[in-house]
Scaffold this motif. Structure first.
Motif, PDB file in Angstrom:
ATOM      1  N   ILE A  81       0.850  -1.203   0.000  1.00  0.00           N
ATOM      2  CA  ILE A  81       0.000   0.000   0.000  1.00  0.00           C
ATOM      3  C   ILE A  81       0.882   1.248   0.000  1.00  0.00           C
ATOM      4  O   ILE A  81       0.640   2.206  -0.745  1.00  0.00           O
ATOM      5  CB  ILE A  81      -0.972   0.003   1.204  1.00  0.00           C
ATOM      6  N   ARG A 125       2.378   1.755  -3.437  1.00  0.00           N
ATOM      7  CA  ARG A 125       1.365   2.162  -4.421  1.00  0.00           C
ATOM      8  C   ARG A 125       1.013   3.645  -4.252  1.00  0.00           C
ATOM      9  O   ARG A 125       0.970   4.400  -5.228  1.00  0.00           O
ATOM     10  CB  ARG A 125       0.115   1.289  -4.240  1.00  0.00           C
ATOM     11  N   SER A 172       3.854   5.810  -5.349  1.00  0.00           N
ATOM     12  CA  SER A 172       4.020   5.857  -6.810  1.00  0.00           C
ATOM     13  C   SER A 172       2.927   6.692  -7.471  1.00  0.00           C
ATOM     14  O   SER A 172       3.070   7.114  -8.616  1.00  0.00           O
ATOM     15  CB  SER A 172       4.058   4.436  -7.400  1.00  0.00           C
ATOM     16  N   MET A 173       1.834   6.965  -6.730  1.00  0.00           N
ATOM     17  CA  MET A 173       0.794   7.858  -7.240  1.00  0.00           C
ATOM     18  C   MET A 173       1.142   9.328  -6.962  1.00  0.00           C
ATOM     19  O   MET A 173       0.357  10.233  -7.256  1.00  0.00           O
ATOM     20  CB  MET A 173      -0.557   7.530  -6.573  1.00  0.00           C
ATOM     21  N   GLU A 197      -0.032  -6.681  -3.629  1.00  0.00           N
ATOM     22  CA  GLU A 197      -0.256  -5.644  -4.664  1.00  0.00           C
ATOM     23  C   GLU A 197      -1.723  -5.610  -5.086  1.00  0.00           C
ATOM     24  O   GLU A 197      -2.246  -4.550  -5.468  1.00  0.00           O
ATOM     25  CB  GLU A 197       0.627  -5.906  -5.890  1.00  0.00           C
ATOM     26  N   GLU A 198      -2.394  -6.769  -5.028  1.00  0.00           N
ATOM     27  CA  GLU A 198      -3.812  -6.792  -5.410  1.00  0.00           C
ATOM     28  C   GLU A 198      -4.683  -6.058  -4.383  1.00  0.00           C
ATOM     29  O   GLU A 198      -5.763  -5.552  -4.717  1.00  0.00           O
ATOM     30  CB  GLU A 198      -4.265  -8.252  -5.619  1.00  0.00           C
ATOM     31  N   ALA A 217      -3.321  -3.425  -2.580  1.00  0.00           N
ATOM     32  CA  ALA A 217      -2.906  -2.036  -2.775  1.00  0.00           C
ATOM     33  C   ALA A 217      -3.670  -1.399  -3.941  1.00  0.00           C
ATOM     34  O   ALA A 217      -4.023  -0.213  -3.901  1.00  0.00           O
ATOM     35  CB  ALA A 217      -1.396  -1.980  -3.018  1.00  0.00           C
ATOM     36  N   TYR A 218      -3.934  -2.185  -4.959  1.00  0.00           N
ATOM     37  CA  TYR A 218      -4.703  -1.700  -6.115  1.00  0.00           C
ATOM     38  C   TYR A 218      -6.099  -1.243  -5.663  1.00  0.00           C
ATOM     39  O   TYR A 218      -6.604  -0.202  -6.097  1.00  0.00           O
ATOM     40  CB  TYR A 218      -4.808  -2.814  -7.164  1.00  0.00           C
ATOM     41  N   ALA A 219      -6.712  -2.028  -4.773  1.00  0.00           N
ATOM     42  CA  ALA A 219      -8.055  -1.676  -4.278  1.00  0.00           C
ATOM     43  C   ALA A 219      -8.007  -0.399  -3.443  1.00  0.00           C
ATOM     44  O   ALA A 219      -8.916   0.435  -3.508  1.00  0.00           O
ATOM     45  CB  ALA A 219      -8.621  -2.838  -3.464  1.00  0.00           C
ATOM     46  N   ALA A 247      -5.921   2.084  -3.864  1.00  0.00           N
ATOM     47  CA  ALA A 247      -5.750   3.185  -4.823  1.00  0.00           C
ATOM     48  C   ALA A 247      -7.085   3.566  -5.474  1.00  0.00           C
ATOM     49  O   ALA A 247      -7.336   4.739  -5.757  1.00  0.00           O
ATOM     50  CB  ALA A 247      -4.734   2.783  -5.887  1.00  0.00           C
ATOM     51  N   PHE A 248      -7.944   2.582  -5.674  1.00  0.00           N
ATOM     52  CA  PHE A 248      -9.258   2.805  -6.297  1.00  0.00           C
ATOM     53  C   PHE A 248     -10.115   3.807  -5.506  1.00  0.00           C
ATOM     54  O   PHE A 248     -10.849   4.605  -6.093  1.00  0.00           O
ATOM     55  CB  PHE A 248      -9.968   1.440  -6.401  1.00  0.00           C
TER      56      PHE A 248
END
Ligand code: CAA
Length: 246
Positions: A19, A22, A25-26, A214-215, A217-219, A221-222
């Protein structure tokens, strides 16, 4: 996207690290806490070598005063917190009839009471500034229960009760509050489950594998961008189809 200030509690753990990376990196400024500052600094150096800048502050989120000091230090050094990810979590698995009071209390203090301890000193400034993102990292086992996890499941179900109340109280202040419920993710926490027990669990996952940090962390970021402003009070299952309650 505007650069924000984020606190990810328990950022040095398996899901927490992903997290932090992620969000960094944003383009956000990311901070986390560590109960052991030396280990926290080692972790920070490792991330820096990989190209991720994350600030590490001392703090134990299971304690009211320590969490308050943590938020104060981050605010003084980086600025007021815009994105809070309540991610710190532990297990003390045992069947309930053998569970000690300490096993119960440690899990409730770290997983659930920490949500109060950290969010309380953060929320007033978010309300004044009329923007905020608060994300609880709960668990599939808060949704479905789990043999050997009465303490953990109670704490994780409690986190979503917290989410849906806070979501209502703060919707008009531009703050969204959501829960992510990860299934079994390939982290040290899940690898600590005895291998035979773990194999039976993996056999129940439709995708046939553990998830990756990472899966999750993607959520996370959403939920962050301005476009996600109307998503509040949700509980997003990210579990490979392991539990499909609705
Ligand atoms: N359903 C029904 N019965 C079960 C069961 C289940 N899910 N799991 C175990 N049992 C039964 C066993 O078959 C066994 O029965 P017999 O005595 O008749 O053979 C009995 O319960 C005792 O099982 P154990 O030998 O495993 O007992 P133990 O006391 O050594 O350990 C335990 C109990 C600590 C709960 C262990 O089973 C365990 O670690 N289970 C995994 C718990 C788990 O999934 N934790 C998740 C950690 S990861 C995490 O929490 C992240 C996340 O959010 C997903």
């Amino acid at each position: 996207m505007q650069s924000r200030i984020a606190l990810v509690t328990g950022g040095t753990g398996g899901i927490g690290t992903a997290i932090c990376k992620r969000l960094a990196s944003m383009g956000h400024k990311v901070a986390t806490n560590s109960r052991n500052l030396e280990r926290g600094q080692e972790w920070q150096a490792k991330l820096k070598a990989e190209g991720f800048a994350v600030s590490v502050f001392p703090g134990d989120v299971s304690e009211v005063e320590s969490a308050r000091t943590l938020v104060e230090s981050i605010t003084n050094e980086l600025g007021p917190i815009d994105i809070l990810v309540n991610n710190a979590g532990i297990t003390r698995d045992s069947t309930f009839h053998r569970m000690s009071a300490l096993q119960w209390q440690e899990v409730i203090n770290t997983n659930l009471n920490a949500c109060f301890n950290v969010t309380r000193p953060v929320i007033e400034s978010m309300r004044e500034r009329r923007w905020g993102r608060i994300i609880q990292i709960s668990s599939i086992n808060g949704q479905k229960g789990q043999y050997g996890q009465a303490n953990y499941a109670a704490s994780k179900a409690g986190m979503h009760g917290f989410t849906i109340s806070l979501a209502q109280e703060n919707a008009r202040q531009g703050i969204t509050v959501n829960t992510i419920s990860p299934g079994y993710i390939a982290t040290d926490m899940v690898m600590a489950v005895p291998e035979d027990v773990r194999a039976k669990i993996v056999a129940q996952i439709p995708t046939g594998r553990l998830g990756t940090p990472e899966e999750i962390a993607y959520a996370v970021a959403f939920f962050v961008p301005d476009e996600a402003a109307w998503i509040t009070g949700a509980n997003l299952s990210v579990n490979g189809g392991h539990y499909m309650g609705w």
